[in-house]
Design an enzyme around this catalytic site. Structure first.
Site, PDB file in Angstrom:
ATOM      1  N   SER A 182      51.515  75.400  85.993  1.00 22.45           N
ATOM      2  CA  SER A 182      50.757  74.686  87.013  1.00 22.45           C
ATOM      3  C   SER A 182      49.766  73.949  86.472  1.00 22.45           C
ATOM      4  CB  SER A 182      50.157  75.543  88.062  1.00 22.45           C
ATOM      5  OG  SER A 182      48.924  75.735  87.561  1.00 22.45           O
ATOM      6  N   LYS A 183      49.371  72.584  87.164  1.00 22.59           N
ATOM      7  CA  LYS A 183      48.761  71.672  86.690  1.00 22.59           C
ATOM      8  C   LYS A 183      47.277  72.341  86.181  1.00 22.59           C
ATOM      9  CE  LYS A 183      46.245  67.707  89.231  1.00 22.59           C
ATOM     10  NZ  LYS A 183      46.249  67.366  90.437  1.00 22.59           N
ATOM     11  N   ARG A 184      46.719  73.588  86.698  1.00 23.12           N
ATOM     12  CA  ARG A 184      45.552  74.004  86.093  1.00 23.12           C
ATOM     13  C   ARG A 184      45.716  74.630  84.917  1.00 23.12           C
ATOM     14  NH1 ARG A 184      46.349  76.477  90.952  1.00 23.12           N
ATOM     15  NH2 ARG A 184      47.227  78.137  89.969  1.00 23.12           N
TER      16      ARG A 184
END
Ligand code: GLU
Length: 489
Positions: free
Chosen positions: A253-255
């Site tokens: 994910s982006k995180r």
């Protein structure tokens, strides 16, 4: 039949490498079949920065080398290619479905739906939205009052929908387990499952290749296709597994950082390497070949060899592939690649002087394969371009190499060596350094590393003798004088 694939990003302002890979598979498939690749912007959820978000996508595609035959900027025969501009088409399709009795007006309120859901849960049954009988008089009254309603698709019960997915294989879905899904909101705006199917149909898409998170949506879309397509053919579907975090089976994910394409562009990766890496992420040709040119990918790509389970993002492998591609570059290409980094850091002027360029070429040649990504020039070669006033010693390297008890006297002797060695070239300097280490009974490694840190300020970089000759006698001695002050301080 001409193959037509599409990538339909929602302009979120972030270009996830997983999305780029999905686009790449669409593009490779279209190109390998002599077909067309279409870019469509799914911007029905209008946010403020659509324009900027679209630019990020287009720039990213241009950088990596994915070109589109139809879409933003280039147009095409079945446009517009922004969903926000296709409202008339959706309205026409909605009217058609209403006339056929395939969609209905749903006047239910959020509270009513929540109550039905709670009741279903209490009965330990899954909640499915179904139309409740409404008598014509009440319906007429609601309409006269102008009550808001959503349009829902009336899912035909008692059927099993079958999808022969080109990657996932056969997948079935009982229609009884599908809710009557919303196709248009009370304000008339269309929802994804409806708009996407209308567009795929109207744009003559033959192969829908997309992220597997949409697999469940596909069944709703199949019903829309069925209702609207008439004589037109159904597309094939291929659902691409997600990209997992390094060494895991959990979606990246982006995180997790370093997930946007822009990160790799900024770090100075090569588009060829990125394309090569993303293509191999979940696709293989023969389980052996790793390095593919763009032309080879187009020649060899098939959907059949896309893996049906997730592939993990592997930054080390990307780095390795990058190194392989970097090695193929000419000196000029490397120079063009690193120059902007030095210019942005204010280390080389714009335009560069001839001296800068000569020095830069020497630095690049000296770095050899150590230069893996273009931004490495700042990590490995910054000191060549920094004026003496900005010369500093990396504290770690200084602690390791300049805090030895012999450092002060050795540096004095090395200054002498730099002042007197003639000619000031690699071979002569190397011999002089060896002689000095022998004469003083010091290990050659100690002498070399002390001298390296003293003149470059860092423990990593090109070979020592290349550093010395590129900096020149005076450049070396000025830096060494600063290093002696550092030792004395
Ligand atoms: N806008 C959707 C997404 O970005 C498109 C999905 C599809 O390809 O149908 O996930």
């Amino acid at each position: 039949m001409t193959v037509r694939t599409r990538f339909a990003p929602s302009p979120t302002g972030f270009l996830h490498i997983g999305g780029v890979r999905t686009a790449l598979f669409n593009w490779l498939f279209a190109r390998s079949q002599g077909g067309q690749f279409i870019l469509r912007i799914d911007d029905t959820d209008q946010s403020r920065n659509v324009e900027e978000a679209v630019r990020l996508i287009l720039d990213g595609f241009r950088w990596i080398g994915i070109d589109w035959d139809e879409g933003p900027e280039v147009g095409g025969p079945v446009g517009p290619y922004f969903q926000s501009q296709r409202g008339d088409l959706y309205q026409r399709a909605l009217h058609h479905l209403l006339d056929q009795g395939l969609v209905y007006k749903d006047f239910s309120t959020e509270d009513e739906r929540a109550a039905d859901k709670a009741a279903a849960e209490a009965r330990k049954q899954p909640y499915r939205f179904r139309r409740k009988p409404i008598d014509p008089a009440t319906l007429a009254q609601f309409e006269a009052e102008g009550r808001p309603y959503a349009l829902r698709f009336k899912v035909p019960l008692g059927r099993t929908l079958v999808l022969e997915d080109r990657i996932k294989g056969r997948v079935e879905q009982r229609t009884d387990d599908l809710s009557d899904f919303v196709v248009a909101r009370p304000d008339g705006s269309p929802l994804y499952n409806f708009a996407s199917a209308v567009d795929d149909l109207e744009m003559g898409i033959t192969h829908v290749i997309r992220a597997e998170e949409h697999l469940t949506n596909t069944f709703s879309q199949l019903l829309i296709f069925e209702a609207l397509r008439g004589e037109r053919p159904m597309p094939s579907f291929a659902h691409v597994p997600f990209v997992a975090k390094p060494g895991s089976k959990v979606k990246l994910s982006k995180r997790d950082g370093a997930v946007g394409l822009d990160f790799y562009i900024e770090a100075g990766y090569l588009p060829e390497a990125m394309m090569n890496y993303l293509a191999r992420l979940g696709w293989s040709f023969d389980d052996k070949q790793e390095i593919f040119s763009r032309a080879e990918l187009i020649e060899k790509f098939t959907l059949e060899r896309v893996n049906s389970s997730p592939a993990s993002h592997d930054p080390d492998k990307l780095f390795w592939i990058q190194g392989e591609w970097m090695r193929t570059l000419s000196l000029e290409a490397k120079r063009n690649g690193v120059l902007p980094y030095l210019q942005r850091a204010g280390l080389i002027s714009e335009p560069p002087t001839l001296d800068d360029l000569t020095r830069l070429d020497r630095v690049i040649l000296a770095l050899q394969d150590r230069l893996k990504v273009f931004s490495d020039i700042l990590k490995l070669g910054r000191f060549f371009f920094e004026p003496i006033e900005r010369f500093t010693i990396d504290p770690e390297a200084g602690k390791k190499r300049l805090r030895k008890e012999f450092a002060a006297t050795l540096l004095e002797a090395l200054d002498d060596l730099l002042a007197t060695t003639e000619p000031f070239d690699e071979a002569t300097l190397e011999k002089a350094v060896h002689d000095l280490s022998e004469a003083r009974g010091l290990k050659i490694g100690d002498v070399v590393n002390t001298l390296r840190v003293a003149v470059t300020g860092q423990g990593i970089g090109p070979g020592l003798y290349d550093c010395l000759t590129i900096l020149g006698r005076e450049g070396c001695r000025q830096r060494l004088a600063k290093a002696r002050q550092w030792v004395a301080s």
